[in-house]
Design a protein around this motif. Structure first.
Motif, PDB file in Angstrom:
ATOM      1  N   SER A   1       0.821  -1.203   0.000  1.00 50.67           N
ATOM      2  CA  SER A   1       0.000   0.000   0.000  1.00 50.67           C
ATOM      3  C   SER A   1       0.859   1.259   0.000  1.00 50.67           C
ATOM      4  O   SER A   1       0.631   2.180  -0.796  1.00 50.67           O
TER       5      SER A   1
ATOM      6  N   SER B   1       2.947   1.523  -3.330  1.00 51.44           N
ATOM      7  CA  SER B   1       2.145   1.758  -4.541  1.00 51.44           C
ATOM      8  C   SER B   1       1.282   3.012  -4.445  1.00 51.44           C
ATOM      9  O   SER B   1       0.733   3.462  -5.445  1.00 51.44           O
ATOM     10  N   ASP B   2       1.140   3.557  -3.243  1.00 48.37           N
ATOM     11  CA  ASP B   2       0.252   4.695  -2.998  1.00 48.37           C
ATOM     12  C   ASP B   2      -1.202   4.334  -3.333  1.00 48.37           C
ATOM     13  O   ASP B   2      -1.960   5.135  -3.870  1.00 48.37           O
ATOM     14  N   VAL B   3      -1.556   3.091  -3.048  1.00 48.00           N
ATOM     15  CA  VAL B   3      -2.922   2.595  -3.209  1.00 48.00           C
ATOM     16  C   VAL B   3      -3.418   2.283  -1.794  1.00 48.00           C
ATOM     17  O   VAL B   3      -2.679   1.717  -0.983  1.00 48.00           O
ATOM     18  N   SER B   4      -4.654   2.643  -1.495  1.00 47.14           N
ATOM     19  CA  SER B   4      -5.156   2.485  -0.134  1.00 47.14           C
ATOM     20  C   SER B   4      -5.076   1.031   0.335  1.00 47.14           C
ATOM     21  O   SER B   4      -5.261   0.096  -0.453  1.00 47.14           O
TER      22      SER B   4
ATOM     23  N   TYR C   1      -8.233  -0.929  -0.383  1.00 45.67           N
ATOM     24  CA  TYR C   1      -8.347  -1.460  -1.747  1.00 45.67           C
ATOM     25  C   TYR C   1      -7.419  -2.665  -1.935  1.00 45.67           C
ATOM     26  O   TYR C   1      -7.804  -3.667  -2.530  1.00 45.67           O
ATOM     27  N   ILE C   2      -6.196  -2.576  -1.415  1.00 45.76           N
ATOM     28  CA  ILE C   2      -5.252  -3.699  -1.486  1.00 45.76           C
ATOM     29  C   ILE C   2      -5.874  -4.936  -0.832  1.00 45.76           C
ATOM     30  O   ILE C   2      -5.844  -6.032  -1.399  1.00 45.76           O
TER      31      ILE C   2
ATOM     32  N   HIS D   1      -9.502  -1.071 -11.055  1.00 47.85           N
ATOM     33  CA  HIS D   1      -9.072   0.152 -11.724  1.00 47.85           C
ATOM     34  C   HIS D   1      -7.666  -0.030 -12.293  1.00 47.85           C
ATOM     35  O   HIS D   1      -6.740  -0.356 -11.558  1.00 47.85           O
TER      36      HIS D   1
ATOM     37  N   GLN E   1      -5.500   2.077 -13.237  1.00 51.23           N
ATOM     38  CA  GLN E   1      -4.515   2.990 -12.639  1.00 51.23           C
ATOM     39  C   GLN E   1      -3.899   2.365 -11.387  1.00 51.23           C
ATOM     40  O   GLN E   1      -2.681   2.340 -11.229  1.00 51.23           O
ATOM     41  N   GLU E   2      -4.746   1.859 -10.499  1.00 51.37           N
ATOM     42  CA  GLU E   2      -4.246   1.246  -9.270  1.00 51.37           C
ATOM     43  C   GLU E   2      -3.493  -0.049  -9.552  1.00 51.37           C
ATOM     44  O   GLU E   2      -2.474  -0.332  -8.924  1.00 51.37           O
TER      45      GLU E   2
ATOM     46  N   GLN F   1      -0.113   0.958 -10.606  1.00 51.01           N
ATOM     47  CA  GLN F   1       0.696   1.392  -9.470  1.00 51.01           C
ATOM     48  C   GLN F   1       1.184   0.189  -8.659  1.00 51.01           C
ATOM     49  O   GLN F   1       2.332   0.166  -8.190  1.00 51.01           O
ATOM     50  N   ILE F   2       0.331  -0.808  -8.516  1.00 54.17           N
ATOM     51  CA  ILE F   2       0.716  -2.022  -7.793  1.00 54.17           C
ATOM     52  C   ILE F   2       1.806  -2.766  -8.554  1.00 54.17           C
ATOM     53  O   ILE F   2       2.778  -3.237  -7.954  1.00 54.17           O
TER      54      ILE F   2
END
Length: 82
Positions: free
Chosen positions: A26, A29-32, A35-36, A48, A50-51, A54-55
């Motif tokens: 998290s 990747s700057d993903v919540s 959500y992870i 998504h 985008q996410e 990022q992952i």
């Protein structure tokens, strides 16, 4: 296999392979984390790109390499021909 299950399997595998926790993924990747965790448990209903991108970067791989895994080859989506 449904797409949510495929992402769950892929992310769990890469977390183990890279020795990372969901929290570390998290942050990197700057993903919540919420959500992870939904991705890991296969309960994320809205995937998504985008996410996911990022992952994949957090796992040190381009998106196409993240998606180029046999777990995605036989998945079912609402776009799959029956």
């Amino acid at each position: 296999m449904k797409i949510e299950e495929a992402f769950s399997i892929r992310i769990k595998y890469l977390l183990k392979e890279k020795g990372m926790t969901a929290e570390e993924l998290s942050k990197k990747s700057d993903v919540s984390l919420n959500y992870i965790n939904k991705l890991i448990t296969g309960t994320a209903k809205n995937l998504h790109i985008q996410e996911i991108g990022q992952i994949s970067v957090a796992f040190d791989m381009p998106l196409h390499k993240f998606l180029d895994d046999e777990v995605f080859h036989d998945m079912e989506t609402k776009y799959t021909k029956k």
